[in-house]
Design an enzyme around this catalytic site. Structure first.
Site, PDB file in Angstrom:
ATOM      1  N   ARG A  64      68.897  11.392  25.738  1.00 50.84           N
ATOM      2  CA  ARG A  64      68.280  12.231  26.764  1.00 50.84           C
ATOM      3  C   ARG A  64      67.015  12.915  26.241  1.00 50.84           C
ATOM      4  NH1 ARG A  64      70.496  13.621  31.078  1.00 50.84           N
ATOM      5  NH2 ARG A  64      72.619  13.377  30.314  1.00 50.84           N
ATOM      6  N   ARG A  90      66.737  13.271  37.354  1.00 46.19           N
ATOM      7  CA  ARG A  90      67.247  13.152  35.980  1.00 46.19           C
ATOM      8  C   ARG A  90      67.501  14.543  35.422  1.00 46.19           C
ATOM      9  NH1 ARG A  90      68.606   7.817  35.140  1.00 46.19           N
ATOM     10  NH2 ARG A  90      66.996   6.510  36.080  1.00 46.19           N
ATOM     11  N   ILE A  91      68.386  14.597  34.422  1.00 48.90           N
ATOM     12  CA  ILE A  91      68.675  15.871  33.761  1.00 48.90           C
ATOM     13  C   ILE A  91      67.826  15.956  32.500  1.00 48.90           C
ATOM     14  CG2 ILE A  91      70.484  17.283  32.705  1.00 48.90           C
ATOM     15  CD1 ILE A  91      72.441  15.405  34.412  1.00 48.90           C
ATOM     16  N   LEU A  92      66.953  16.943  32.448  1.00 49.46           N
ATOM     17  CA  LEU A  92      66.077  17.093  31.289  1.00 49.46           C
ATOM     18  C   LEU A  92      66.858  17.637  30.101  1.00 49.46           C
ATOM     19  CD1 LEU A  92      62.949  18.623  33.068  1.00 49.46           C
ATOM     20  CD2 LEU A  92      63.188  16.286  32.186  1.00 49.46           C
ATOM     21  N   HIS A 108      66.561  22.657  45.076  1.00 55.23           N
ATOM     22  CA  HIS A 108      67.837  21.972  45.284  1.00 55.23           C
ATOM     23  C   HIS A 108      68.334  22.245  46.707  1.00 55.23           C
ATOM     24  CE1 HIS A 108      71.556  20.022  44.162  1.00 55.23           C
ATOM     25  NE2 HIS A 108      72.202  21.007  44.762  1.00 55.23           N
ATOM     26  N   ASP A 140      67.499  25.272  33.351  1.00 55.37           N
ATOM     27  CA  ASP A 140      68.028  25.367  31.990  1.00 55.37           C
ATOM     28  C   ASP A 140      68.718  24.050  31.634  1.00 55.37           C
ATOM     29  OD1 ASP A 140      70.522  25.430  33.191  1.00 55.37           O
ATOM     30  OD2 ASP A 140      70.901  27.548  32.757  1.00 55.37           O
ATOM     31  N   ASP A 144      71.230  21.470  37.858  1.00 50.05           N
ATOM     32  CA  ASP A 144      70.983  22.344  39.007  1.00 50.05           C
ATOM     33  C   ASP A 144      71.490  23.753  38.714  1.00 50.05           C
ATOM     34  OD1 ASP A 144      69.748  20.285  40.504  1.00 50.05           O
ATOM     35  OD2 ASP A 144      71.704  19.514  41.081  1.00 50.05           O
TER      36      ASP A 144
HETATM   37  C1  GAR Z   1      64.956  17.265  48.102  1.00 48.93           C
HETATM   38  O1  GAR Z   1      65.733  17.594  49.224  1.00 48.93           O
HETATM   39  C2  GAR Z   1      65.411  18.037  46.881  1.00 48.93           C
HETATM   40  O2  GAR Z   1      65.923  19.292  47.207  1.00 48.93           O
HETATM   41  C3  GAR Z   1      66.464  17.140  46.319  1.00 48.93           C
HETATM   42  O3  GAR Z   1      65.961  15.847  46.482  1.00 48.93           O
HETATM   43  C4  GAR Z   1      65.183  15.812  47.678  1.00 48.93           C
HETATM   44  C5  GAR Z   1      63.886  15.099  47.353  1.00 48.93           C
HETATM   45  O4  GAR Z   1      63.115  14.875  48.496  1.00 48.93           O
HETATM   46  N1  GAR Z   1      66.743  17.456  44.938  1.00 48.93           N
HETATM   47  C6  GAR Z   1      67.954  17.407  44.398  1.00 48.93           C
HETATM   48  O5  GAR Z   1      68.933  17.028  44.988  1.00 48.93           O
HETATM   49  C7  GAR Z   1      68.007  17.867  42.952  1.00 48.93           C
HETATM   50  N2  GAR Z   1      69.359  17.912  42.493  1.00 48.93           N
HETATM   51  P1  GAR Z   1      61.580  14.522  48.392  1.00 48.93           P
HETATM   52  O6  GAR Z   1      61.430  13.409  47.363  1.00 48.93           O
HETATM   53  O7  GAR Z   1      61.224  14.048  49.777  1.00 48.93           O
HETATM   54  O8  GAR Z   1      60.840  15.765  47.993  1.00 48.93           O
END
Ligand code: GAR
Length: 210
Positions: A64, A90-92, A108, A140, A144
């Site tokens: 990672r 991805r998880i940084l 999120h 962090d 999420d």
């Molecule tokens: C967004 O709804 C964002 O909140 C989510 O992915 C979608 C991307 O949409 N992120 C996560 O679920 C992170 N865990 P987009 O590519 O149209 O901005």
């Protein structure tokens, strides 16, 4: 401030960020869009806006931190001082927080700590909750997770499916995320443990305490 936007998907949040920057409301320049997927629709949006892009495929056989290091290096090549995760799936690794301390934001589609992970919208429906929402937080080492800057509730309505609920959530994301980034870029956010101060919803241009 120069920022790198990290993406994996369609890039509707990227579009909102670019629109805010174009309107002179972000207080930051999108220096580069970095994607872990060559086919991400977000890359087309960046090209249309004339923003440089980097594709840094995630290598499953690499650790990672090695993958994270390559992503961070791509952002740093363009002078980015902060990472803005916009649908980056991805998880940084910890190396990202070391290179960009308190300078990585994520959006999120739930009211964290409820429903972290990639299926937040589906899990809200499966769980039968009446209210879900949007969280913007500093990143962090956990998924999420990290100090929460802003949250806004979104109702789950009778008859919703994942598409209709996600669309209602994204309308909020597209307004809220650029406002938070503007507050961050203006240096107004202060982090103390789990607590973040300095963001006042709807008052992105207003530094006054309330
Ligand atoms: C967004 O709804 C964002 O909140 C989510 O992915 C979608 C991307 O949409 N992120 C996560 O679920 C992170 N865990 P987009 O590519 O149209 O901005």
């Amino acid at each position: 401030m120069r920022i790198a936007v990290l993406v994996s998907g369609a890039g509707t949040n990227l579009a909102a960020i670019l629109a805010s920057a174009g309107a002179g409301e972000l207080g930051a320049e999108v220096a580069v869009v970095v994607s872990d997927r060559a086919g991400a629709g977000a890359l087309d949006r960046a090209h249309t806006a004339g923003v440089p892009t980097e594709v840094v495929p995630w290598q499953p056989r690499q650790a990672r931190d090695a993958n994270t290091e390559r992503l961070c290096a791509a952002a740093a090549r363009h002078g980015a001082e902060a990472l803005v995760l916009a649908g980056f799936m991805r998880i940084l690794g910890p190396v990202a927080m070391q290179r960009f301390p308190q300078a990585i934001l994520n959006v999120h589609p739930s009211l964290l700590p409820a429903f972290p992970g990639a299926r937040a919208v589906e899990q809200a429906l499966e769980g039968g909750v009446k209210v879900t929402g949007v969280t913007v937080h500093f990143v962090d080492e956990q998924v999420d997770h990290g100090p929460i800057v802003a949250q806004e509730a979104v109702p789950v309505l009778p008859g919703d499916d994942a598409a209709t609920l996600h669309a209602r959530i994204q309308a909020v994301e597209h307004r809220l995320y650029p406002e938070v980034i503007a507050a961050f870029a203006a240096g107004r956010l202060a982090v103390d443990g789990h607590h973040v101060t300095g963001f006042y919803p709807g008052r992105a241009g207003d530094a006054e305490e309330r």
